[in-house]
Write a protein that holds these residues in place. Sequence first.
Motif, short mmCIF file in Angstrom:
data_model
loop_
_atom_site.label_atom_id
_atom_site.label_comp_id
_atom_site.label_asym_id
_atom_site.label_seq_id
_atom_site.Cartn_x
_atom_site.Cartn_y
_atom_site.Cartn_z
N GLY A 65 -10.85 -93.27 56.21
CA GLY A 65 -10.69 -92.58 55.21
C GLY A 65 -9.19 -92.79 54.75
O GLY A 65 -9.02 -92.85 53.54
N ILE A 66 -8.28 -92.92 55.78
CA ILE A 66 -6.95 -92.86 55.25
C ILE A 66 -6.71 -94.30 54.76
O ILE A 66 -5.89 -94.09 53.55
CB ILE A 66 -6.03 -92.85 56.61
CG1 ILE A 66 -6.30 -91.49 57.11
CG2 ILE A 66 -4.46 -93.09 56.30
CD1 ILE A 66 -5.59 -91.17 58.56
N ILE A 67 -7.18 -95.32 55.09
CA ILE A 67 -6.84 -96.70 54.56
C ILE A 67 -7.51 -96.70 53.28
O ILE A 67 -7.21 -97.58 52.37
CB ILE A 67 -7.14 -97.85 55.52
CG1 ILE A 67 -8.50 -97.70 55.75
CG2 ILE A 67 -6.15 -97.75 56.71
CD1 ILE A 67 -9.00 -99.03 56.79
N LEU A 68 -8.56 -96.05 52.95
CA LEU A 68 -9.51 -96.22 51.83
C LEU A 68 -8.96 -94.85 50.67
O LEU A 68 -9.38 -94.84 49.80
CB LEU A 68 -10.88 -95.75 52.06
CG LEU A 68 -11.64 -97.04 52.74
CD1 LEU A 68 -12.96 -96.67 53.12
CD2 LEU A 68 -11.36 -98.19 51.81
N ASN A 69 -7.81 -94.19 51.00
CA ASN A 69 -7.00 -93.62 49.94
C ASN A 69 -7.68 -92.14 49.80
O ASN A 69 -7.58 -91.64 48.53
CB ASN A 69 -6.95 -94.32 48.61
CG ASN A 69 -5.85 -93.84 47.95
OD1 ASN A 69 -5.02 -93.10 48.21
ND2 ASN A 69 -5.93 -94.22 46.40
N VAL A 70 -8.52 -91.76 50.44
CA VAL A 70 -9.47 -90.56 50.41
C VAL A 70 -8.82 -89.39 51.53
O VAL A 70 -9.23 -88.21 51.11
CB VAL A 70 -10.94 -90.50 50.37
CG1 VAL A 70 -11.38 -91.26 49.35
CG2 VAL A 70 -11.36 -91.10 51.63
N VAL A 71 -8.33 -89.93 52.29
CA VAL A 71 -7.77 -88.93 53.28
C VAL A 71 -6.30 -89.05 53.38
O VAL A 71 -5.60 -90.23 53.33
CB VAL A 71 -8.35 -89.06 54.85
CG1 VAL A 71 -7.67 -88.14 55.55
CG2 VAL A 71 -9.76 -88.68 54.79
N ASN A 72 -5.48 -87.91 53.47
CA ASN A 72 -3.98 -88.02 53.40
C ASN A 72 -3.59 -88.23 55.12
O ASN A 72 -3.89 -87.56 55.77
CB ASN A 72 -3.12 -86.83 52.80
CG ASN A 72 -3.53 -86.73 51.20
OD1 ASN A 72 -3.64 -87.69 50.62
ND2 ASN A 72 -4.12 -85.46 50.95
N LYS A 73 -2.68 -89.31 55.01
CA LYS A 73 -2.16 -89.34 56.46
C LYS A 73 -0.95 -88.07 56.85
O LYS A 73 -0.66 -87.87 55.72
CB LYS A 73 -1.70 -90.58 56.79
CG LYS A 73 -0.61 -91.16 55.63
CD LYS A 73 -0.02 -92.36 55.99
CE LYS A 73 1.35 -92.69 55.17
NZ LYS A 73 1.21 -93.11 53.91
N THR A 74 -0.91 -87.73 58.22
CA THR A 74 0.13 -86.96 58.32
C THR A 74 1.32 -87.57 58.46
O THR A 74 2.54 -87.19 58.04
CB THR A 74 -0.09 -86.20 59.78
OG1 THR A 74 -1.41 -85.70 59.53
CG2 THR A 74 0.73 -85.01 59.87
N SER A 75 1.48 -88.85 59.08
CA SER A 75 2.70 -89.77 59.20
C SER A 75 1.96 -90.92 59.86
O SER A 75 1.02 -91.50 59.76
CB SER A 75 3.50 -89.11 60.52
OG SER A 75 2.85 -89.35 61.89
N GLY A 76 3.04 -91.99 59.73
CA GLY A 76 2.72 -93.41 59.96
C GLY A 76 2.59 -94.15 58.71
O GLY A 76 2.77 -93.79 57.64
#
Lengths: 301, 275
Positions: A48-59
């Motif tokens: 989800g993070i790398i697909l732009n639908v989940v926001n990462k907290t850090s990194g």
Amino acid sequence: METILVLKNLDKKYGSIHAVNDLSFEIKKGNVYGILGPNGSGKSTTLGIILNVVNKTSGEFSWFNGTKSTHEALKKVGAIIERPNFYPYMTAKQNLKLVCKIKEVSTQNIDDKLKAVNLFHRRDSKFSTFSLGMKQRLAIASALLNDPEVLLLDEPTNGLDPQGIHEIREIIKTIAINGTTILLASHLLDEVEKVCSHVVVIRNGVKLYEGRTEEMTASNGFFDLKTEGNQDKLESLLENFEGIYSIKKEADGKFIAILNRDISAAELNAYLFQNNVVLSHLVKRKPSLEQQFLTLTNSKS
Amino acid sequence: MFRLLNIEFHKLKHSKASKVLIITYFILLTSTALIATINFDFAQVQFHLAEMGVFNFPYIWHLSTYLSSAIKFFLLLVIVSMMANEYSNKTLKQNLIDGLSKKEFVLSKFYTVIIFSLASTIFVFFVSLILGLIYSDFTEIAVIFSDLEYMLAFFIKLVGFFSFGLFLGILIKRSAFAIGAMIMWFMFESFIKGMLHWKLKGSVDFIMQFLPLESMSNLIKEPFTRFSAVKSIAKQIGEDLSKDYTVHFFNIIIVIVWTIIFVYLSYWLLKQRDL
């Protein structure tokens, strides 16, 4: 080798739940990667993070060496997430046309891709009339529309019947043979073992292993052995043999010798015979991916 | 921009519900204007609105924009559901994965709002123009094209109102509840108005003009008391109904500011959320 995707110290917290914990790995062009982990281990969140639908907290993460913004990069990616999501009131073809418009590719490919996933005869049926297997196949057709450089699959066979599972795997294998880079998230070990050349194992969002699939299964072979003669002598001989790091005695008198280097059965047999121990039973085994996986995921709890 | 509109129209084109609502909306736009052409015949008194001067330029611009904005709710349903359905079908997630950015997603909806508002404005303009040319007592060019600021106000009003709908659609994710929230908000504004009237008499209108729905309704004030026949009756019973009917520039600014707030908040919400 060209790098497709880099994840660096990726972190995601949902309140007190640490879904992805300091995760780093790289995807190189032309390989088939498996992300393996039990349910709830953070696989889908990572995708989800790398697909732009989940926001990462850090990194950080970057597609294609960071030359493009994420949403531009995603036009070159094909992705299938857990459930296929399309507009229920549109037909298969209308849905694919919309995807073409979003990805800015020509609509010429639509018929070919529908044929490739065996849905051409249903091209004018509404998406809402499709079975789960057909929906999943439409999702694959949609992901292939732009002839992607990399294909991301999240549990592609989840919830399908054996027939459906088989069809999807055949399609994936065909795609892999054509040299498309694939990233496959799954909790099904045989699926990963059959399809993937590389594997990343995660649990509770933490990376436990990263490497080639055969290295993961082959790294620690073990011997199953038994003698009718002197048990203690066998044990001490095994202990002194370089390359064996642990010995376990089973209830039925069998020994299990776990290796830390590649020793052939003949080599061990010759050594024991020279030292006057005659074996009645000797088998070299390799742990299955399943055993390895369970060892990995259970050991660090 | 055309790519985004193209994407959005593809989504609307194939949705039967949206098509029905949009067509109904435009039919109603025509018919509100036509209502006034009806002859009433009761108790030997002929009552023909057209002959009483309701279609006189430039009064017709005021009347038709006011009446037409009453049926904007049909289009609101389309706008809210085109937003909320993206959540319930999870197609929003799919759109993002396919390479639409969150900004593009919100913009595609907002551009559609602008197109809908523009189409409504043009439509109302031509219907009024035709009715006016048929029935108006004055047909000098200068008179016909005076008071056209009502058309601008109508456009701004629709854009503001639909942007509010868009925002509620994103915020609440369910069409029915989003419409409900709009009604709740309307009641809330009325409540505030009541409270203000009760507590501090003088400056009610000054405060109220900053609230979103009130500012939108302030753009085009009710045209009925402006109508000469009504005015003369009022004068006979000793009531002075004259008030300021013009479109105020400051009012337009307030609605535009609300529009920007709603669109930006929609984008902000979308950015914050994990799908």
